[in-house]
Design an enzyme around this catalytic site. Sequence first.
Site, short mmCIF file in Angstrom:
data_model
loop_
_atom_site.label_atom_id
_atom_site.label_comp_id
_atom_site.label_asym_id
_atom_site.label_seq_id
_atom_site.Cartn_x
_atom_site.Cartn_y
_atom_site.Cartn_z
N ASP A 45 0.85 -1.19 0.00
CA ASP A 45 0.00 0.00 0.00
C ASP A 45 0.89 1.25 0.00
OD1 ASP A 45 -2.36 1.46 0.19
OD2 ASP A 45 -2.41 1.36 2.39
N SER A 83 -12.69 4.22 5.17
CA SER A 83 -13.31 4.29 6.51
C SER A 83 -14.17 5.53 6.63
CB SER A 83 -12.23 4.36 7.60
OG SER A 83 -11.51 3.17 7.65
#
Length: 288
Positions: A85, A211
């Site tokens: 990532d 999120s």
Amino acid sequence: MALVSARDMLLKAHKEGYGVAQININNLEWIKAVLEVVKELNSPVILGVSEGAAKYMGGYRNVMAMVRELDAFYNIQQPIAVHLDHGTYEGAFKALEAGFTSIMFDGSHYPFEENLAKTKEVVAKCHSVGVSVEAEVGSIGGEEDGVVGAGEIADPEECRLIAETGVDMFAAGIGNIHGKYPANWKGLDFEVLAEVQRVTNNIPLVLHGGSGIPEDMIKKAISLGVSKINVNTECQLAFAEATRKYIEEGKDLQSKGFDPRKLLAPGVEAIKNVVREKLTLFGSVNKA
Ligand code: 13P
């Protein structure tokens, strides 16, 4: 099942109109929690590993060893990709060498021409060994493991040029932010998202900062071509909250409640609940 590149699972998701979750992992408990839910819900998943998390877990090779062995231990039949990532240029090659099956090269902080040239190099190297690549244009806002982004909206022409390098998936900044969203957040820029999808020749798009984005925005983003949604903060918050509750209730002081296998169990259960929720919302249940 052997660990796989993210390419085929994302092409399938893009074609069938659902999203695959990238759940970022932080330690052994995290990997176990995600794999248990993937097995239970028969879903594909991408395990996201930032460079900081890899260092914390003892390096890229140790991450691969843990995931590989747990995959075998649970006899997982679902497709699992291990994905770097926000990789740096150097990190991308190190993770590749350690056996990662998918790589994000985040060159969004370089001048555009340099991002383009480096992305090309990473694609050539990764594709020669069947590893998928994600690129980014227009940085994602907020901070994640020391990677700080201003939160720009991507320029569609730059997206087109980066997509032409042959990357398998593409992250464009569309107002999304890592971490908690501020109360005055303006929301995702769907016009830019639609334009990015148009100019990138239908490549699966990636939504970072998954999120705390409202459900309707997630669904709309998927309908406009987002096939991979990254989630980290929500799992961390749920883990911390459950662990705090356990300690505040004095459970670590009762009997053998201090045993880490007991002390960490509510946190692990909380991560599993978030992962269940996300896989259901993104539509990847039973899509393995
Ligand atoms: P959140 O921490 O906001 O969920 O973002 C995760 C992410 O985008 C990882 O790249």
